[in-house]
Write an enzyme that holds these catalytic residues in place. Structure first.
Site, PDB file in Angstrom:
ATOM      1  N   ARG A   1      45.696  64.383  56.247  1.00  0.00           N
ATOM      2  CA  ARG A   1      45.842  65.699  55.630  1.00  0.00           C
ATOM      3  C   ARG A   1      44.674  66.602  56.004  1.00  0.00           C
ATOM      4  O   ARG A   1      43.512  66.179  55.939  1.00  0.00           O
ATOM      5  CB  ARG A   1      45.852  65.598  54.085  1.00  0.00           C
ATOM      6  CG  ARG A   1      47.001  64.881  53.403  1.00  0.00           C
ATOM      7  CD  ARG A   1      48.371  65.496  53.535  1.00  0.00           C
ATOM      8  NE  ARG A   1      48.460  66.944  53.736  1.00  0.00           N
ATOM      9  CZ  ARG A   1      48.369  67.853  52.778  1.00  0.00           C
ATOM     10  NH1 ARG A   1      48.174  67.517  51.528  1.00  0.00           N
ATOM     11  NH2 ARG A   1      48.499  69.142  53.056  1.00  0.00           N
TER      12      ARG A   1
ATOM     13  N   TYR B   1      41.828  63.407  54.574  1.00  0.00           N
ATOM     14  CA  TYR B   1      42.068  61.998  54.236  1.00  0.00           C
ATOM     15  C   TYR B   1      43.371  61.511  54.867  1.00  0.00           C
ATOM     16  O   TYR B   1      44.283  62.296  55.121  1.00  0.00           O
ATOM     17  CB  TYR B   1      42.071  61.789  52.715  1.00  0.00           C
ATOM     18  CG  TYR B   1      43.105  62.561  51.931  1.00  0.00           C
ATOM     19  CD1 TYR B   1      44.425  62.131  51.834  1.00  0.00           C
ATOM     20  CD2 TYR B   1      42.750  63.719  51.249  1.00  0.00           C
ATOM     21  CE1 TYR B   1      45.363  62.840  51.098  1.00  0.00           C
ATOM     22  CE2 TYR B   1      43.674  64.436  50.501  1.00  0.00           C
ATOM     23  CZ  TYR B   1      44.979  63.981  50.432  1.00  0.00           C
ATOM     24  OH  TYR B   1      45.902  64.690  49.711  1.00  0.00           O
TER      25      TYR B   1
ATOM     26  N   HIS C   1      43.889  71.322  45.581  1.00  0.00           N
ATOM     27  CA  HIS C   1      45.137  71.589  44.857  1.00  0.00           C
ATOM     28  C   HIS C   1      44.865  72.590  43.736  1.00  0.00           C
ATOM     29  O   HIS C   1      43.864  72.482  43.039  1.00  0.00           O
ATOM     30  CB  HIS C   1      45.673  70.304  44.233  1.00  0.00           C
ATOM     31  CG  HIS C   1      46.059  69.264  45.239  1.00  0.00           C
ATOM     32  ND1 HIS C   1      47.345  69.114  45.701  1.00  0.00           N
ATOM     33  CD2 HIS C   1      45.329  68.324  45.882  1.00  0.00           C
ATOM     34  CE1 HIS C   1      47.387  68.118  46.578  1.00  0.00           C
ATOM     35  NE2 HIS C   1      46.181  67.622  46.714  1.00  0.00           N
TER      36      HIS C   1
ATOM     37  N   TYR D   1      40.055  60.347  46.708  1.00  0.00           N
ATOM     38  CA  TYR D   1      40.359  60.757  45.333  1.00  0.00           C
ATOM     39  C   TYR D   1      39.907  59.679  44.368  1.00  0.00           C
ATOM     40  O   TYR D   1      39.950  58.480  44.690  1.00  0.00           O
ATOM     41  CB  TYR D   1      41.867  60.933  45.142  1.00  0.00           C
ATOM     42  CG  TYR D   1      42.424  62.224  45.663  1.00  0.00           C
ATOM     43  CD1 TYR D   1      42.248  63.416  44.965  1.00  0.00           C
ATOM     44  CD2 TYR D   1      43.139  62.251  46.852  1.00  0.00           C
ATOM     45  CE1 TYR D   1      42.780  64.602  45.444  1.00  0.00           C
ATOM     46  CE2 TYR D   1      43.663  63.434  47.341  1.00  0.00           C
ATOM     47  CZ  TYR D   1      43.485  64.612  46.628  1.00  0.00           C
ATOM     48  OH  TYR D   1      44.005  65.777  47.112  1.00  0.00           O
TER      49      TYR D   1
ATOM     50  N   HIS E   1      41.824  70.126  51.710  1.00  0.00           N
ATOM     51  CA  HIS E   1      42.496  71.084  50.828  1.00  0.00           C
ATOM     52  C   HIS E   1      42.063  70.892  49.385  1.00  0.00           C
ATOM     53  O   HIS E   1      41.572  69.832  49.016  1.00  0.00           O
ATOM     54  CB  HIS E   1      44.023  70.928  50.926  1.00  0.00           C
ATOM     55  CG  HIS E   1      44.478  69.548  50.552  1.00  0.00           C
ATOM     56  ND1 HIS E   1      44.540  68.521  51.468  1.00  0.00           N
ATOM     57  CD2 HIS E   1      44.848  69.003  49.363  1.00  0.00           C
ATOM     58  CE1 HIS E   1      44.943  67.423  50.872  1.00  0.00           C
ATOM     59  NE2 HIS E   1      45.132  67.676  49.586  1.00  0.00           N
TER      60      HIS E   1
HETATM   61 FE   LIG Z   1      45.599  66.171  48.171  1.00  0.00          FE
END
Ligand SMILES: [Fe+2]
Length: 256
Positions: free
Chosen positions: A174, A164, A179, A125, A177
């Site tokens: 995770r 990640y 969001h 991110y 995905h």
């Molecule tokens: Fe996320």
């Protein structure tokens, strides 16, 4: 509760220990539980911040008087294409994700705001709290928004996010995905959720995905690969429909 607090936000549990906790929780499912279980110990950091009191009833019309207002003029078409927001192309698998937003009665939710945020192809991110050793992509911010059309359709062009690591437990990863945030027909319908990709090997290991105890409800968070959305020589395509609740709102009189 003391045990829960002591174990909260510690990353030293093993995946096997978390797996056992998830299995124990799954065995207590009542009537399917299609919504995420809020008090879900395998998802460590949620224990201290999930709601513990009954929801406060809100008057939808009253909230509209002071909640944010979003108009068409504030959304630019470029905001729905996350691959053209910088001077160069982002690295990764270019993809389109599209679908319809429907209310609880199956009617299209028209001209409403859909926002997304996601990691880049390397699973990173663009955020100061994400410092894990994967590269930042200078051509990818990972933020997009659009309005649904007259049929309730949304569409984004982006790159497929990578999985990640996170610090819920040791070696926690995770599933990939995106969001999503939707406002629906009024502010009280706001839905924040995550869209996943079919066949992800991390589903069974992920306490966020598994906090939804009903397997069929979990699967509704997984997009479908759609070859009709895929574009030749350009991008792969995924389809994911979203259903909001709250379709029984009392009709308002038209303003004079
Ligand atoms: Fe996320």
């Amino acid at each position: 509760m003391t045990d829960l607090l002591a174990s909260s936000d510690t990353a030293d549990s093993t995946q096997a220990e978390v797996d056992a906790e998830m299995a124990a929780a799954a065995a207590t499912a009542v009537d399917g539980e299609p919504q995420p279980r809020l008090d879900y110990p395998p998802y460590r950091s949620s224990l201290l911040r999930h709601p513990t009191k009954a929801q406060h009833p809100a008057d939808p019309e009253g909230i509209e008087l002071w909640s944010p207002v979003f108009g068409d003029h504030e959304i630019d078409a470029v905001e729905s294409d996350l691959t053209v927001q910088h001077s160069g192309e982002p690295v990764g698998e270019r993809m389109k994700v599209t679908g319809r937003v429907l209310d609880g009665d199956g009617r299209p939710v028209r001209h409403q705001l859909v926002e997304i945020w996601q990691a880049n192809a390397a699973g990173r991110y663009l955020h100061q709290r994400d410092q894990h050793p994967a590269p930042i992509d200078p051509n990818f911010s990972g933020l997009g928004r659009c309005l649904t059309d007259a049929e309730g359709r949304y569409a984004f062009t982006t790159i497929k996010p990578g999985p990640y690591p996170w610090r819920n437990h040791r070696n926690a990863w995770r599933p990939a995905h995106i969001h999503f945030s939707l406002f629906g027909n009024d502010f009280t319908q706001r839905l924040v959720t995550q869209m996943y990709f079919p066949g992800d090997p991390l589903f069974a290991l992920d306490p966020i995905y598994q906090s939804i105890l009903d397997p069929r409800a979990r699967e509704r968070l997984v997009a479908s690969y759609d070859h009709d959305v895929t574009e030749p020589e350009w991008c792969t395509g995924y389809r994911w429909d979203i259903v909001l609740t709250g379709g029984h709102r009392t009709p308002r009189e038209e303003e004079a």
